[in-house]
Design a protein around this motif. Structure first.
Motif, mmCIF file in Angstrom:
data_model
loop_
_atom_site.group_PDB
_atom_site.id
_atom_site.type_symbol
_atom_site.label_atom_id
_atom_site.label_comp_id
_atom_site.label_asym_id
_atom_site.label_seq_id
_atom_site.Cartn_x
_atom_site.Cartn_y
_atom_site.Cartn_z
ATOM 1 N N SER A 238 -5.178 2.359 -5.321
ATOM 2 C CA SER A 238 -5.265 1.626 -4.056
ATOM 3 C C SER A 238 -6.671 1.120 -3.768
ATOM 4 O O SER A 238 -6.845 0.225 -2.924
ATOM 5 N N TYR B 299 0.842 -1.191 0.000
ATOM 6 C CA TYR B 299 0.000 0.000 0.000
ATOM 7 C C TYR B 299 0.878 1.241 0.000
ATOM 8 O O TYR B 299 1.771 1.380 0.844
ATOM 9 N N GLN C 103 -1.061 1.381 -5.101
ATOM 10 C CA GLN C 103 -0.476 0.192 -4.486
ATOM 11 C C GLN C 103 0.386 -0.509 -5.519
ATOM 12 O O GLN C 103 0.147 -0.401 -6.725
#
Length: 373
Positions: free
Chosen positions: A324, A302, A307
């Motif tokens: 993300s 993350y 990510q």
């Protein structure tokens, strides 16, 4: 200020070759970074420019003048070291003004130039303090001040931020670049940190085993790496490589990796074959259920708004930078699609680039046998 040019410079220490026949031009007023791991020859090259080491062969020119065999004191170059090299028995004012006093500059002129340098570096209130009481960041500013006050033709900096913690390093990167822009000075900066290099440099030379593998603007090196080494050294995470065997000819736009047809950049060569590698940056990878190349998710990191997801494929692990909010699970099967304009093709045996598809490229400073389109 001055242009710096090194021509076929080689440095040997006994049987060990530290720098191999390097040629490089550092333009007047530019911020030039020499980047590479420990032992690659970047500091040795810097020390030869400074006159602290003499080359085994080749020439060094400063502002068009051959200074190859001239001692360091006669080159009008200021050197900033990693460990500050300040005089502990002097205060800040004494440290900054020391080079001028050694040159016999009149006292009133020393006072004026020290005050101006302190103002430039925002350390005026510290002038009468002992250097032993200063923070690491302020000590580095004093070391920079001692170089600036001389008004040299060029500044050489050998990992000057290496002793600082992460917060100070980020701050000093910004301050160094701002200072360079205000002075308009020719600056040669050595570092092993690619983030420092990418954030500050006008041009970067990436070194490996005493060889300049590629030199050019940061964006060129990132988008169009001349070798797998450069592609791997620049970027966080670095470029992905998908290994495959086969042949790619002029006009071919696809190859087969693990039974899936994957696009490749167009070659200018008639034919490339053998062990090859397709290179793609994580930001040029996306998940596509319809894509024929598939793999299993083996991890995710993350990063806030994005990510980094690692996908295991038959050609090797692929890292993708995705939003993300895209939920992924370990073991999930996903399809991988690549942005065609962001692909590079490498000869996996030699490591050199065969083609980058972003657009034509011809970076300076390649070492031996590079093929590109």
């Amino acid at each position: 200020m001055a242009e710096i040019r090194i021509e076929n410079v080689r440095k040997e220490f006994g049987s060990f070759v530290a720098v191999q026949s390097s040629t490089l031009t550092i333009e007047d007023g530019s911020f030039f970074v020499m980047l590479g791991p420990s032992g690659c020859g970047k500091t040795t090259t810097l020390r030869m420019i400074a006159g602290l080491e003499l080359p085994t062969s080749g020439r060094i020119l400063l502002d068009g003048e051959d200074v190859t065999m001239r001692r360091a004191a006669a080159r009008d170059i200021a050197f900033v070291f990693q460990m500050y090299a300040l005089y502990p028995h002097m205060d800040v004012r004494g440290n900054i003004g020391f080079p001028l006093r050694c040159q016999g500059v009149p006292r009133a002129e020393v006072k004026r130039r020290v005050a101006e340098t302190a103002r430039l570096l925002r350390i005026g209130p510290l002038l009468d303090r002992p250097v032993s009481t200063l923070s690491g960041g302020d000590r580095q500013r004093v070391a920079l001040g001692r170089a600036i006050v001389r008004e040299p033709k060029a500044f050489l900096m050998d990992e000057p931020l290496g002793a600082l913690d992460t917060e100070f390093r980020h701050l000093m990167c910004t301050e160094l670049r701002d200072l360079h822009d205000r002075l308009g000075a020719t600056t040669v900066y050595v570092t092993h940190d690619q983030l420092e290099a990418m954030s500050m440099a006008d041009r970067i030379a990436v070194m490996r085993h005493g060889v300049i593998e590629q030199s050019g603007p940061p964006q060129d090196l990132y988008d169009r790496p001349a070798s797998m080494y450069v592609a791997d050294f620049l970027g966080s995470p670095p470029m992905n490589f998908l290994a495959f065997r086969g042949a790619v000819g002029r006009g071919d736009r696809q190859v087969v990796i693990d039974g899936a047809e994957v696009p490749v950049p167009e070659l200018r060569e008639d034919r490339a074959e053998g062990p090859l590698a397709l290179g793609v940056r994580p930001e040029h990878v996306r998940f596509d259920d319809a894509a024929p190349l598939r793999g299993a998710v083996v991890g995710a990191e993350y990063m806030g708004t994005t990510q980094i997801v690692t996908v295991a494929t038959a050609g090797g692990a692929v890292k993708a930078r995705i939003p993300s909010n895209r939920l992924v699970r370990d073991g999930e099967r996903v399809g991988l699609a690549f942005r065609s304009a962001g692909l590079s093709l490498f000869d996996a045996g030699s490591g050199w680039a065969l083609r980058s598809a972003l657009h034509d490229f011809a970076p300076q400073g390649f070492a031996g046998g590079v093929r590109h389109g």
